[in-house]
Design a protein around this motif. Structure first.
Motif, PDB file in Angstrom:
ATOM      1  N   ILE A  76      12.761 105.859 -26.071  1.00 62.29           N
ATOM      2  CA  ILE A  76      11.082 105.614 -25.857  1.00 62.29           C
ATOM      3  C   ILE A  76      10.646 106.658 -26.525  1.00 62.29           C
ATOM      4  CG2 ILE A  76      10.202 105.726 -23.656  1.00 62.29           C
ATOM      5  CD1 ILE A  76       8.547 102.804 -24.811  1.00 62.29           C
ATOM      6  N   HIS A  77       9.113 107.013 -27.223  1.00 66.40           N
ATOM      7  CA  HIS A  77       8.818 107.720 -27.051  1.00 66.40           C
ATOM      8  C   HIS A  77       9.502 109.160 -27.828  1.00 66.40           C
ATOM      9  CE1 HIS A  77       6.659 106.563 -23.267  1.00 66.40           C
ATOM     10  NE2 HIS A  77       5.650 105.555 -24.681  1.00 66.40           N
ATOM     11  N   ILE A 204      16.649  97.757 -23.877  1.00 70.47           N
ATOM     12  CA  ILE A 204      17.523  97.814 -23.626  1.00 70.47           C
ATOM     13  C   ILE A 204      18.096  98.320 -23.527  1.00 70.47           C
ATOM     14  CG2 ILE A 204      19.595  95.886 -24.199  1.00 70.47           C
ATOM     15  CD1 ILE A 204      16.939  94.720 -23.011  1.00 70.47           C
ATOM     16  N   THR A 205      19.755  98.554 -23.630  1.00 72.80           N
ATOM     17  CA  THR A 205      21.015  99.720 -23.425  1.00 72.80           C
ATOM     18  C   THR A 205      21.572  99.318 -23.241  1.00 72.80           C
ATOM     19  OG1 THR A 205      21.325 100.271 -21.341  1.00 72.80           O
ATOM     20  CG2 THR A 205      18.952 101.550 -21.532  1.00 72.80           C
ATOM     21  N   ALA A 206      23.024  99.433 -24.532  1.00 77.12           N
ATOM     22  CA  ALA A 206      24.273  98.893 -24.234  1.00 77.12           C
ATOM     23  C   ALA A 206      25.083  99.108 -22.891  1.00 77.12           C
ATOM     24  CB  ALA A 206      24.953 100.031 -25.343  1.00 77.12           C
ATOM     25  N   GLY A 207      24.316 100.354 -22.454  1.00 73.41           N
ATOM     26  CA  GLY A 207      24.859 100.764 -20.148  1.00 73.41           C
ATOM     27  C   GLY A 207      24.859 100.216 -19.346  1.00 73.41           C
ATOM     28  N   ARG A 208      24.735 101.628 -18.449  1.00 73.93           N
ATOM     29  CA  ARG A 208      23.486 101.201 -17.413  1.00 73.93           C
ATOM     30  C   ARG A 208      22.041 101.681 -18.166  1.00 73.93           C
ATOM     31  NH1 ARG A 208      26.591 105.436 -15.876  1.00 73.93           N
ATOM     32  NH2 ARG A 208      25.711 106.949 -15.856  1.00 73.93           N
ATOM     33  N   TYR A 209      21.305 100.984 -17.120  1.00 77.25           N
ATOM     34  CA  TYR A 209      20.060 101.171 -16.893  1.00 77.25           C
ATOM     35  C   TYR A 209      19.102 102.299 -16.586  1.00 77.25           C
ATOM     36  CZ  TYR A 209      19.568  99.422 -12.423  1.00 77.25           C
ATOM     37  OH  TYR A 209      19.993  99.368 -11.095  1.00 77.25           O
ATOM     38  N   ASP A 210      19.559 102.978 -16.603  1.00 79.07           N
ATOM     39  CA  ASP A 210      19.655 104.444 -16.148  1.00 79.07           C
ATOM     40  C   ASP A 210      18.773 105.684 -16.592  1.00 79.07           C
ATOM     41  OD1 ASP A 210      20.813 104.588 -12.946  1.00 79.07           O
ATOM     42  OD2 ASP A 210      22.031 104.101 -14.255  1.00 79.07           O
ATOM     43  N   VAL A 211      17.577 106.357 -16.615  1.00 77.13           N
ATOM     44  CA  VAL A 211      17.234 106.793 -17.998  1.00 77.13           C
ATOM     45  C   VAL A 211      16.911 108.288 -17.134  1.00 77.13           C
ATOM     46  CG1 VAL A 211      16.043 104.934 -18.350  1.00 77.13           C
ATOM     47  CG2 VAL A 211      14.795 106.502 -17.098  1.00 77.13           C
ATOM     48  N   ALA A 212      16.360 109.310 -18.554  1.00 79.47           N
ATOM     49  CA  ALA A 212      16.380 110.386 -18.447  1.00 79.47           C
ATOM     50  C   ALA A 212      15.469 111.300 -18.943  1.00 79.47           C
ATOM     51  CB  ALA A 212      17.555 111.142 -18.491  1.00 79.47           C
ATOM     52  N   TRP A 213      14.359 112.253 -18.466  1.00 77.26           N
ATOM     53  CA  TRP A 213      13.200 112.565 -19.522  1.00 77.26           C
ATOM     54  C   TRP A 213      13.520 113.967 -20.202  1.00 77.26           C
ATOM     55  CZ3 TRP A 213      11.737 108.480 -16.194  1.00 77.26           C
ATOM     56  CH2 TRP A 213      11.130 107.787 -16.277  1.00 77.26           C
ATOM     57  N   MET A 214      13.357 113.859 -21.292  1.00 79.16           N
ATOM     58  CA  MET A 214      13.921 115.250 -21.751  1.00 79.16           C
ATOM     59  C   MET A 214      12.535 116.554 -21.925  1.00 79.16           C
ATOM     60  SD  MET A 214      16.644 114.519 -23.185  1.00 79.16           S
ATOM     61  CE  MET A 214      17.266 115.594 -24.327  1.00 79.16           C
ATOM     62  N   ASP A 215      13.202 117.389 -21.833  1.00 75.78           N
ATOM     63  CA  ASP A 215      12.183 118.633 -21.531  1.00 75.78           C
ATOM     64  C   ASP A 215      10.871 119.076 -22.295  1.00 75.78           C
ATOM     65  OD1 ASP A 215      14.390 119.503 -19.896  1.00 75.78           O
ATOM     66  OD2 ASP A 215      15.120 120.928 -21.282  1.00 75.78           O
ATOM     67  N   GLY A 217       8.804 116.875 -22.460  1.00 73.42           N
ATOM     68  CA  GLY A 217       7.983 116.079 -21.170  1.00 73.42           C
ATOM     69  C   GLY A 217       7.680 114.754 -22.266  1.00 73.42           C
ATOM     70  N   TRP A 218       7.914 113.823 -23.169  1.00 69.77           N
ATOM     71  CA  TRP A 218       7.800 112.480 -24.002  1.00 69.77           C
ATOM     72  C   TRP A 218       9.627 111.901 -23.958  1.00 69.77           C
ATOM     73  CZ3 TRP A 218       3.530 110.665 -24.568  1.00 69.77           C
ATOM     74  CH2 TRP A 218       1.709 111.292 -24.628  1.00 69.77           C
ATOM     75  N   THR A 219      10.468 112.249 -24.567  1.00 69.04           N
ATOM     76  CA  THR A 219      11.426 111.131 -25.298  1.00 69.04           C
ATOM     77  C   THR A 219      11.823 111.036 -24.084  1.00 69.04           C
ATOM     78  OG1 THR A 219      11.068 112.972 -26.885  1.00 69.04           O
ATOM     79  CG2 THR A 219      12.989 110.808 -26.369  1.00 69.04           C
ATOM     80  N   VAL A 220      12.729 109.988 -23.587  1.00 73.98           N
ATOM     81  CA  VAL A 220      13.231 109.089 -22.708  1.00 73.98           C
ATOM     82  C   VAL A 220      15.040 108.555 -23.052  1.00 73.98           C
ATOM     83  CG1 VAL A 220      13.588 107.580 -20.641  1.00 73.98           C
ATOM     84  CG2 VAL A 220      11.117 108.004 -21.811  1.00 73.98           C
ATOM     85  N   VAL A 221      15.516 109.755 -22.855  1.00 72.26           N
ATOM     86  CA  VAL A 221      16.665 108.378 -23.248  1.00 72.26           C
ATOM     87  C   VAL A 221      17.419 107.811 -21.957  1.00 72.26           C
ATOM     88  CG1 VAL A 221      17.575 110.504 -24.471  1.00 72.26           C
ATOM     89  CG2 VAL A 221      17.977 110.948 -22.356  1.00 72.26           C
ATOM     90  N   THR A 222      18.973 107.355 -22.011  1.00 75.35           N
ATOM     91  CA  THR A 222      19.878 106.566 -21.603  1.00 75.35           C
ATOM     92  C   THR A 222      20.790 108.366 -20.444  1.00 75.35           C
ATOM     93  OG1 THR A 222      21.540 106.635 -23.091  1.00 75.35           O
ATOM     94  CG2 THR A 222      19.951 104.504 -22.300  1.00 75.35           C
TER      95      THR A 222
END
Length: 247
Positions: A76-77, A204-215, A217-222
């Motif tokens: 997202i974002h 929904i993700t193809a793997g685990r549901y844990d996320v991380a925020w990119m530098d 400040g907006w983009t959220v990745v698996t």
């Protein structure tokens, strides 16, 4: 406080939803290997403005784009830029249109050219998880009935259901109460009532549901780098079946 929309407010939200859907369609038609996410952003902005609306996202909390363009493991974002899409990528396009102060909000995940069977399945299940959830989006039911149904369906295929990001109420503000998780809660949540407008959005993700925020400040990745898919519509709670305003 969850707002109940009047008839005149609902009519404005129907226009906003229709234009939001039209913007998604225009962007979908423009997706091909070699196009940049910035070009897709311009397609959406031109369409929204041509319909007498403004772009809900542009400038919202400082966001620079008219769409969120999230590629592959981005949930997202994602910020539109000069990045080029390639054959086999998937991209989630999240967009909002505002009509006379009322917002529509919707997202779809699209394939770029020919994509893998895994990606196709992820997109298909994410979309259907939305429809499984809104079977419970009826006056008299409880909000978290929707949440539990989304989780149950997506996890039955072995996919991850993101916990850190949720759906929301929508109206004159893009993000109104209530927050709408895509996973089961211990409580029932509020009782749904006719006139509520909600943005339901399984991530929904193809793997685990844990996320991380990119530098940025907006983009959220698996966190594990797995593919992610996002499907969203603005809906209206009625005395009968829910009405999807962005279809």
């Amino acid at each position: 406080m969850v707002t109940i929309k009047s008839k005149s407010e609902i009519e404005k939200m129907k226009v906003a939803g229709k234009v939001t859907y039209g913007a998604l369609k225009a962007v979908h038609d423009a997706i091909h290997p070699g196009v940049s996410t910035l070009e897709l952003d311009r397609v959406a902005e031109r369409y929204i403005k041509s319909q007498g609306c403004t772009c809900s996202f542009k400038g919202y909390a400082g966001f620079p784009g008219s769409i969120c363009a999230s590629v592959n493991d981005e949930i997202i974002h994602g910020i539109p830029d000069h990045r080029i899409l390639h054959e086999g990528d998937i991209i989630s396009i999240d967009v909002g249109a505002c009509y006379h102060g009322y917002n529509g909000d919707a997202c779809r995940t699209f394939g770029v050219g020919k994509i893998s069977e895994e990606a196709e399945r992820l997109i298909r299940v994410t979309r259907q998880s939305f429809f499984e959830g809104i079977k419970y989006a009826k006056a008299g039911n409880h909000l978290y009935d929707i949440s539990a149904a989304i989780q149950k369906y997506a996890e039955s295929f072995g996919f991850g259901v993101v916990r850190d990001l949720v759906g929301h109420g929508i109206g004159t503000d893009m993000h109104e109460e209530p927050e709408i998780p895509n996973f089961a809660q211990k409580r029932k949540g509020i009782k749904l009532a006719a006139g509520m407008t909600l943005a339901i959005e399984p991530m929904i993700t193809a793997g685990r549901y844990d996320v991380a925020w990119m530098d940025d400040g907006w983009t959220v990745v698996t966190e594990d780098g797995s593919l992610a898919s996002h499907y969203e519509n603005t809906i209206l709670i009625t005395d009968g079946e829910p009405e999807i305003l962005s279809l």
